[in-house]
Write an enzyme that holds these catalytic residues in place. Structure first.
Site, PDB file in Angstrom:
ATOM      1  CB  SER A  25      -0.901   0.004   1.243  1.00  0.00           C
ATOM      2  OG  SER A  25      -1.687   1.172   1.292  1.00  0.00           O
ATOM      3  N   GLY A  26       0.581   2.163  -0.928  1.00  0.00           N
ATOM      4  CA  GLY A  26       1.343   3.401  -1.046  1.00  0.00           C
ATOM      5  C   GLY A  26       2.498   3.329  -2.001  1.00  0.00           C
ATOM      6  CB  THR A  43      -4.031   3.109  -7.839  1.00  0.00           C
ATOM      7  OG1 THR A  43      -4.431   2.154  -6.850  1.00  0.00           O
ATOM      8  CG2 THR A  43      -5.253   3.662  -8.533  1.00  0.00           C
ATOM      9  CG  ASN A  61      -1.836   5.016  -0.601  1.00  0.00           C
ATOM     10  OD1 ASN A  61      -1.745   6.198  -0.917  1.00  0.00           O
ATOM     11  ND2 ASN A  61      -2.079   4.064  -1.480  1.00  0.00           N
ATOM     12  CB  SER A  98      -4.943   2.429   0.656  1.00  0.00           C
ATOM     13  OG  SER A  98      -4.654   1.051   0.702  1.00  0.00           O
ATOM     14  CB  SER A  99      -6.252  -0.141  -4.415  1.00  0.00           C
ATOM     15  OG  SER A  99      -7.124  -1.041  -5.028  1.00  0.00           O
ATOM     16  N   GLY A 142       0.379  -6.401  -2.825  1.00  0.00           N
ATOM     17  CA  GLY A 142       1.636  -7.124  -2.766  1.00  0.00           C
ATOM     18  C   GLY A 142       1.806  -7.855  -1.449  1.00  0.00           C
ATOM     19  CD  GLU A 145      -0.686  -5.968   2.970  1.00  0.00           C
ATOM     20  OE1 GLU A 145      -1.179  -5.070   2.270  1.00  0.00           O
ATOM     21  OE2 GLU A 145      -1.267  -6.474   3.959  1.00  0.00           O
TER      22      GLU A 145
END
Length: 1187
Positions: free
Chosen positions: A279-280, A284, A325, A328-329, A558, A560
Site C-alpha cells: 500500500s502506497g 493504482t 496511503n 489505498s486500493s 503485494g 505484506e
C-alpha cells in the site's frame, strides 16, 4: 620526426592492433618539428576538452570502433562506460580496475608489464553493513586472509572480517537501467543502483523481465503525449511503464500475425501486465499510466474514454485513506482490454477479487475505522457534494455526524476536494451509461449503510436480550431500502433457526445484534460494489466484436509483513505466493527458451520452486486452508483450538513453525511471516444470516432484491469438505477462504493463458516524502515483490549475455595477435582463451556468449587499463604538440603586439602634437585679447585723468579768462575785472544757499527713509508668510523706494540750482533784467510753480505707494490665513494668490512707468528754466560734467 624514431616508445604495449592509430597523430608525428600553424586546427580538434576525452579515445583507439561500439555495448542505455564518463582520473580508473576479480598469472598476464604499477595502486571497494542494517561503501586500505581495514566515506576506519565484505561494482556501472548488467548481483549493489537512479528522478529500472517502479511522491516529467510518441516510435529505450505496455501491444500484434498465417490462435496472443506492491507504492497510478498508453495507441473508437472513466468510480467505491496511503486500493482488479483486428480498443471487462474485498470490509473499513484513517471515499464525497435535492431525499447529514464515520476523527484528505470528486464520479457514472434512476438507487444504498450505523439497541430482559430502537436511523434505513420498519427491527433483534421440522426464533444479545447490523451494512456495500462492476462491464462489453486479442492489467496487493499479521495478510500472502510461482515459472521458461535457442546446457542452471509452500496452504485435508475451513464449521471452535490443530498436524512441515499461544509462522518466498490467529475463524465465516437476506428480498427497491438474489445464488453452490450441520441456508455457505481460493484459481487460469509482463512498485519511505530513501524498507519490499528472487535466478544462470559481434568489436583489440580478418566467433573464443577464463564460467552459444556473474568484469578491467595507458600516451603527445603550438603562437603574438603598440604610439603622438598646436593658438588669442583690454582700460584712465586735470586747470584759471579775451580791448579792462569779482561773490553765496537747501532735503529724505523702513518692516512680516513670492516683492519694493528717493533728491538739487541761477542772472545783466523787469512776478511764479507741481506729484505717488502697499499686504495676509485654515472662505487661495501677484505686477509696471515719466517731466522743467536764464559757457559745461 620519422616513424622509426617513434616506434620504440610504444614497445611496451604489444597487444595493440597493427593498424592502431592515435587520435589525430598520423600527420603530427612527422610534422611536430615544423611548428607551423597549419596543423593547429587538426591538433585542437583532437585535444579533448572536459567530457570529450573518453570519446576521442574510443573513436581512434580500436580501428573502426566508432559510435556502433557504444550501441553494441552490454552496458548500453544509461550505463556509464569509460567512453561516456565526463572525465577519468587515476583514482577512478584505479577503483574501476580494482573491484574486479584477478586472473591467474600467466604468460599473457606478464605481457602487460606496463600496467603493473597501475594494478599495484588499485584499491578495492566493498560493501559493509552497519549495525542499523544500512549498507555503506568502503575502500579497502589493507586486506589479509581474516581481517581487512576499511575506510568509510565519513573518514572513519574500521577493522572488519574479510568474509563479511561484499564486493562492489565498478563506478562505470553506477545507475545502469537494468540490474542484470551489474557485475555483482548482491543486495547492497541493487539497493545502491536503485537509489542512484531515484535521486536523479529516474524512478524506473529493469530487473531482467520485470520493471521496478519507485514511488517519487511528487510529479516527475516522465509522462505526456511527447513521451508516448517517443516510446511509440522506439526513439527512447529507457525503462518505463510506457515501454512495458508498448512491448505488450507489439507482442500481441505479432502473435496476431502468426494467427493469420497458421489459422490458429496461440496462447501468447493475449498479454497481461501484473502490477503489485504494498500500500502506497503507486500501483493504482501505475495502472492508470498503462491504461493511458493503451488508450493513446489503441484509441479511435471512443470506448477508450469510457475505460479511463472507470477509474474514478472504482477508486471512489474501492479506495480509502489509510495510515500508509491516502488513496489505498482495498481490492484487487483485473482490467481486460480487448482489441479489434485493426489494433483499436473494442471493449473491456473488469474482474475483482470481491471476496477479499468483503473480507477487508469486515476488517475495519465500512463499520469501523482506525484513528487517522477514513472509510471509502464515496461516503465522504456523497456527504460533501450531494446537491440539496438529493440530500433532502436521502436525509443526509454531514460526515462527522454518522457513527460509522466519526470513529476515526478524520473526515478530509489534504489537497483533495470531496465535493469536486463527487461531481467527477457522477460524470463518470453518466459516461458508463448508468441511468439517473440507478444512480439515485446507488446513493440511497450508500445512505442506508451510513444510517445503519446510527441504529441503537435497548435491553429488554435480564438475559441481556435487546431489540432495535425505533429511532431516526431505523426509519431512514427502512425508507431507503424500501422495507417495513417492523420487519427490519425484527431482523436485527432476532434470528430464525430450524431444528428438525420446527422453526425457532432466537433473541439476540447486544453483541450479536451489533454483529448482525454490521454484517448487513457490509453485505449491502459489497453487493453494491459488485453490482457496479457488472454494470460497468455491460457498458464496456465487447459482444460480437470479440476477436480474442486482449491485454489484461492486474492491480493487486503485494506481499505484506507487519508486526501483527492477521487473516487479511494470510490471504494476501497466499495470493502473492501463487503469483510468485507463476512469475518464477515464466522466468524459468524464458531462460530455458533462450538457452535452448542458443544451444546452452540449461540443466546446469538451478531454479527453485515454491510449490512446497503452496502445498502447505492448499493440501487436503491437512493444509492451512482445509484446517481453517474445518475448524470454522465447529460451533465450539476458537482461534486457540485452530492454532493448536495447526501445530498438531503441520509441525513436521519445514515451511511451518508453531509459535507460542495463537501464533504460527510460514516460510514464504519473501521471508518468514508470523501470523496471529486471533479473529481467523470469525473472519472466515460469513456472518450474514438468512433472515437478513430474506429482508433484502422483500424490499420494494430493486437493488436490495438483486443483492438478495445474488447472495442466495452463491449459497446454493456445492461445498467440498465438512459443513456446519445446524441446517438451513446457513449451512450451505462457502467460507471466505474457500471463495477467495476459487477466485484466485480463476485469476491464475486467466493469467496462465497470457504472456505476462511484470511491474513491481516500491515505496521508498513510510512518510510519503519525496527524495527520502530508506534502505531497510526498500530491501524488504524487494524481497517481498520478488525482485531479489529474479536476481537470484539470474545469478544462478548466465546473467551476462553478449553477441559474438559485440564481444569481438569491444574486446578484439586486446588480442596479442592481429585476428581481425577472422570471424567474430573465432575472435571471441581467442579472447576467452587468452585471458584464461574457466570453461565453467561461460558457455558459447550459436549467436551469443553466456557468462556467469562477474566474469565480464575481468575483460572490462583489462580494457579499462589498456585505455588508461592509451590515454597517458595520447595526453603526453598532445601536451608536447600543444606546447610547441603555444610557443609559436606566443612568438607571433609578441610580433603583432610590437606592431600594434608602435602604431598606437604614433597615433597618440600625432594627437598630442595637434593638441599642443591648438593650445598655442588659443594662448595667442587669449593673450592678445587680454593685452587689448588692458590697453583700452589704460586709455580710458588716461583720458579720465586728463579731463580731470584739464577741468581743474580751467576752474583755477577761470578768473583770468576775461582778461585773456579782452586783450584787444584795453579800454574796458577795469570794468570787466569788477564784473567778474562781483559775479564770483554772488556765485559763492548761492552755492552756500544751495548747500543749506541740500542739507534740508537730506534731513527730509532721512525722515522719508525712516518711514520707508517702517513700511519695509511691515512688509517683511507678510513676506515670512508668503515665502518665495514675498522675496520677489521685497526686491521690487526696494527698487521703487530707491527710485523715489533719487527722484526727490534730483528735484531738490534742480530747485536749488534754479533759484541760484535766477538770482545771479537778475543782478548780473541789466539788459536781461530790463527785459524781464516788466513782469517780475511772472518770472517768480514760473520758477515756483514747477517746483510745487513736482512736489505734489511726488506726494501723490508716495500716497499711492502707501495705499497700494496696505491693500496688497492685507490681501496677502488674508489669503495666507485662508490657506493655513485660520479663516474659512469659499475661494481657492492658490488661484487668488496668483491673481493678486498678477495685479501687483501690473501695478508695479504702471507705477514704475509713471515714476519715470514724472522724473522726465521734472528734468524737462529744470532744463526749460535753465534755457530762459542765460548762463556762462563754463557754467553749462560744469553742470553737464556734474550731471
Amino acid at each position: 620526426m620519422s616513424r622509426s624514431r617513434v616506434q620504440p616508445s610504444f614497445q611496451s604495449i604489444r597487444s595493440l592492433p597493427g593498424d592502431f592509430r592515435f587520435a589525430g597523430t598520423s600527420d603530427h608525428l612527422e610534422k611536430s618539428d615544423v611548428g607551423n600553424s597549419g596543423n593547429t586546427d587538426v591538433m585542437s580538434s583532437s585535444i579533448p576538452e572536459n567530457g570529450e576525452l573518453g570519446d576521442a579515445v574510443v573513436e581512434d583507439t580500436v580501428g573502426n570502433m566508432d559510435h556502433q561500439v557504444i550501441e553494441d555495448s552490454p552496458y548500453c542505455g544509461n550505463a556509464l562506460l569509460v567512453e561516456d564518463r565526463p572525465s577519468i582520473g587515476d583514482e577512478e580508473l584505479d577503483s574501476v580496475a580494482s573491484q574486479l576479480p584477478s586472473i591467474s598469472t600467466s604468460r599473457s598476464e606478464r605481457r602487460w608489464g606496463d600496467t603493473t604499477p597501475y594494478a599495484a595502486k588499485k584499491k578495492l571497494q566493498s560493501w559493509i553493513q552497519l549495525p542499523n542494517g544500512d549498507w555503506v561503501l568502503g575502500k579497502n586500505l589493507s586486506t589479509s586472509s581474516s581481517e581487512s581495514i576499511i575506510s568509510l566515506p565519513d573518514g572513519k576506519v574500521l577493522n572488519v572480517k574479510t568474509e563479511s565484505l561484499i564486493p562492489a561494482n565498478p563506478d562505470i556501472l553506477d545507475g545502469v537501467d537494468d540490474l542484470m548488467q551489474l557485475s555483482y548481483l548482491n543486495e547492497p549493489s541493487v539497493l545502491y543502483n536503485l537509489q542512484y537512479r531515484y535521486n536523479q528522478d529516474m524512478i524506473y529500472t529493469k530487473a531482467g523481465p520485470i520493471l521496478v517502479a519507485i514511488n517519487p511522491f511528487k510529479k516527475v516529467p516522465l509522462y505526456g503525449n511527447g513521451y508516448i510518441e517517443a516510446y511509440k516510435r522506439k526513439s527512447v529505450e529507457s525503462p518505463h511503464v510506457y515501454a512495458i505496455t508498448d512491448t505488450a501491444i507489439r507482442e500481441m500484434r505479432r502473435a496476431s500475425e502468426i494467427l493469420i498465417l497458421v489459422l490458429f490462435l496461440p496462447d501468447e496472443v493475449n498479454q497481461s501486465i501484473i502490477i503489485s506492491g504494498e500500500s502506497g507504492a503507486g500501483k493504482t497510478e501505475t495502472a492508470k499510466i498503462a491504461m493511458q498508453y493503451l488508450a493513446a495507441l489503441g484509441g479511435g473508437s471512443g470506448i477508450e474514454y469510457e475505460i479511463l472513466k472507470t477509474n474514478p468510480i472504482l477508486e471512489a467505491f474501492g479506495n480509502a485513506k489509510t495510515l500508509r496511503n491516502d488513496n489505498s486500493s482495498r481490492f484487487g482488479k483485473l482490467i481486460e482490454i480487448h482489441f479489434s483486428e485493426t489494433g483499436k480498443i473494442s471493449g473491456a471487462n473488469i474482474q475483482t477479487c470481491d471476496h477479499l474485498f468483503i473480507l477487508l470490509n469486515q476488517q475495519s473499513r465500512v463499520v469501523q475505522c482506525t484513528e487517522g484513517e477514513r472509510s471509502y471515499h464515496i461516503f465522504y464525497q456523497l456527504c460533501a457534494g450531494a446537491p440539496s435535492a438529493l440530500r433532502e431525499k436521502l436525509n443526509l447529514k454531514s460526515a462527522d455526524e454518522y457513527n460509522y464515520l466519526m470513529q476515526s476523527n478524520c473526515y478530509s484528505i489534504s489537497g483533495v476536494n470531496d465535493a469536486e470528486q463527487f461531481r467527477i464520479v457522477v460524470e463518470a457514472l453518466d459516461v458508463v451509461h448508468i441511468s439517473k434512476e440507478d444512480q439515485h438507487s446507488v446513493f440511497a444504498m450508500l445512505a442506508a449503510v451510513l444510517w445503519l450505523g446510527d441504529i441503537s439497541f435497548s435491553v429488554i430482559d435480564n438475559e441481556n436480550h435487546v431489540e432495535a430502537v425505533t429511532d431516526e436511523g431505523l426509519l431512514n434505513v427502512a425508507n431507503l431500502i424500501g422495507c417495513d420498519a417492523g420487519e427490519l427491527k425484527l431482523a436485527l433483534s432476532t434470528r430464525k433457526m430450524r431444528v428438525g421440522n420446527e422453526n425457532i426464533v432466537q433473541k439476540l444479545t447486544l453483541s450479536q445484534a451489533i454483529d448482525t447490523r454490521d454484517a448487513l451494512a457490509k453485505s449491502i456495500y459489497a453487493c453494491l460494489f459488485e453490482w457496479l462492476v457488472e454494470q460497468i462491464n455491460k457498458s464496456l462489453a465487447v459482444g460480437k466484436r470479440r476477436t480474442g486479442r486482449s491485454i489484461s492489467i492486474l492491480d493487486i496487493y503485494g506481499f505484506e509483513s507487519f508486526d501483527r499479521n492477521s487473516f487479511e495478510q494470510f490471504c494476501i500472502n497466499y495470493a502473492n505466493e501463487r503469483l510468485q510461482q507463476h512469475f518464477n515459472r515464466h522466468l524459468f521458461k524464458l531462460e530455458q527458451e533462450e538457452y535452448i535457442q542458443d544451444g546452452i546446457d540449461w540443466a546446469k542452471v538451478d531454479f527453485e520452486d515454491n510449490q512446497d509452500c503452496l502445498s502447505l496452504f492448499e493440501k487436503k485435508p491437512l493444509g492451512l486452508l482445509s484446517l481453517l475451513d474445518e475448524e470454522s464449521t465447529f460451533p465450539n471452535g476458537t482461534d486457540l483450538t485452530f492454532a493448536n490443530k495447526l501445530k498438531q498436524h503441520l509441525n513436521s512441515n519445514s515451511y511451518f513453525r508453531g509459535e507460542r499461544g495463537k501464533a504460527f509462522s510460514v516460510c514464504h518466498y519473501a521471508g518468514e511471516v508470523t501470523y496471529d490467529t486471533t479473529g481467523f475463524l470469525e473472519k472466515n465465516r460469513d456472518l450474514l444470516h438468512l433472515d437478513s437476506i430474506q429482508l433484502l428480498s422483500s424490499c420494494s427497491c430493486h437493488l436490495p432484491q438483486i443483492f438478495a438474489s445474488s447472495m442466495l445464488t452463491q449459497s446454493e453452490k456445492p461445498v467440498v469438505g465438512p459443513l456446519y450441520k445446524l441446517g438451513g441456508a446457513d449451512s450451505q455457505k462457502l467460507s471466505v477462504a474457500t471463495k477467495f481460493k476459487g477466485q484466485l484459481f480463476q485469476l491464475m487460469q486467466r493469467l496462465e493463458s497470457t504472456t505476462p509482463h511484470f511491474i513491481r512498485c516500491i515505496k521508498p519511505n513510510n512518510l510519503q516524502s519525496p527524495g527520502l530513501y530508506e534502505q531497510t524498507l526498500v530491501l524488504q519490499q524487494l524481497r517481498c515483490c520478488g525482485v531479489l528472487e529474479v536476481v537470484r535466478i539470474s545469478r544462478s544462470g548466465f546473467p551476462t549475455r553478449m553477441s559474438h559481434q559485440k564481444f569481438a568489436r569491444r574486446y578484439g583489440f586486446l588480442l596479442l595477435e592481429n585476428v581481425t580478418s577472422q570471424d567474430p566467433l573465432s575472435v571471441s573464443v581467442a579472447i576467452l582463451h587468452q585471458f584464461n577464463i574457466l570453461p565453467e564460467m561461460y558457455q558459447v552459444g550459436y549467436t551469443k556468449l553466456f557468462f556467469r556473474t562477474g566474469q565480464i568484469g575481468v575483460l572490462e578491467d583489462t580494457r579499462n587499463r589498456t585505455l588508461h595507458g592509451i590515454l597517458r600516451v595520447q595526453s603526453c603527445f598532445r601536451g608536447h604538440q600543444a606546447r610547441c603550438y603555444l610557443k609559436e603562437l606566443r612568438r607571433g603574438i609578441s610580433i603583432l603586439q610590437s606592431f600594434v603598440r608602435s602604431e598606437k604610439t604614433r597615433k597618440e603622438y600625432a594627437v598630442l602634437l595637434q593638441r599642443h598646436r591648438a593650445a598655442i593658438v588659443i594662448q595667442k588669442q587669449m593673450k592678445a585679447r587680454i593685452s587689448r583690454k588692458k590697453l583700452k582700460n589704460l586709455c580710458d584712465a588716461s583720458i579720465l585723468i586728463q579731463s580731470v586735470i584739464r577741468g581743474w586747470l580751467v576752474r583755477r584759471c577761470s578768473g583770468d579768462i576775461g582778461l585773456l579775451k579782452s586783450g584787444d580791448i584795453k579800454a574796458n579792462e577795469s570794468d570787466e575785472v569788477l564784473v567778474k569779482s562781483s559775479f564770483l561773490a554772488e556765485l559763492q553765496r548761492r552755492v552756500l544757499k544751495a548747500e543749506a537747501a541740500l542739507r534740508e532735503k537730506e534731513e527730509e529724505n532721512d525722515i522719508l527713509h525712516q518711514r520707508l523702513q517702517q513700511y519695509e518692516s511691515r512688509w517683511s512680516e507678510y513676506e515670512l508668510k508668503m515665502k518665495s513670492m514675498e522675496e520677489v516683492w521685497q526686491k521690487q519694493m526696494r527698487s521703487l523706494q530707491s527710485s523715489l528717493s533719487i527722484a526727490k533728491k534730483s528735484l531738490a538739487i534742480d530747485d536749488s540750482e534754479r533759484n541760484s541761477d535766477a538770482s545771479v542772472n537778475a543782478s548780473d545783466d541789466r539788459d536781461y533784467s530790463s527785459d524781464i523787469g516788466s513782469n517780475p512776478r511772472s518770472v517768480e511764479s514760473n520758477g515756483l510753480r514747477p517746483m510745487s507741481a513736482g512736489l505734489s506729484v511726488i506726494s501723490r505717488l508716495a500716497e499711492e505707494f502707501e495705499q497700494r502697499s496696505q491693500v496688497f499686504g492685507d490681501d496677502a495676509k488674508f489669503l495666507v490665513e485662508v490657506k493655513t485654515g485660520q479663516v474659512e472662505a469659499s475661494l481657492n487661495p492658490d488661484r487668488e494668490l496668483r491673481r493678486l501677484k498678477q495685479m501687483f505686477e501690473a501695478w508695479k509696471k504702471d507705477y514704475g512707468a509713471r515714476l519715470r515719466e514724472t522724473k522726465v517731466v521734472l528734468h524737462k522743467l529744470g532744463n526749460e528754466d535753465g534755457s530762459t536764464v542765460k548762463r556762462k559757457w563754463w557754467g553749462r559745461r560744469n553742470s553737464s560734467r556734474i550731471n
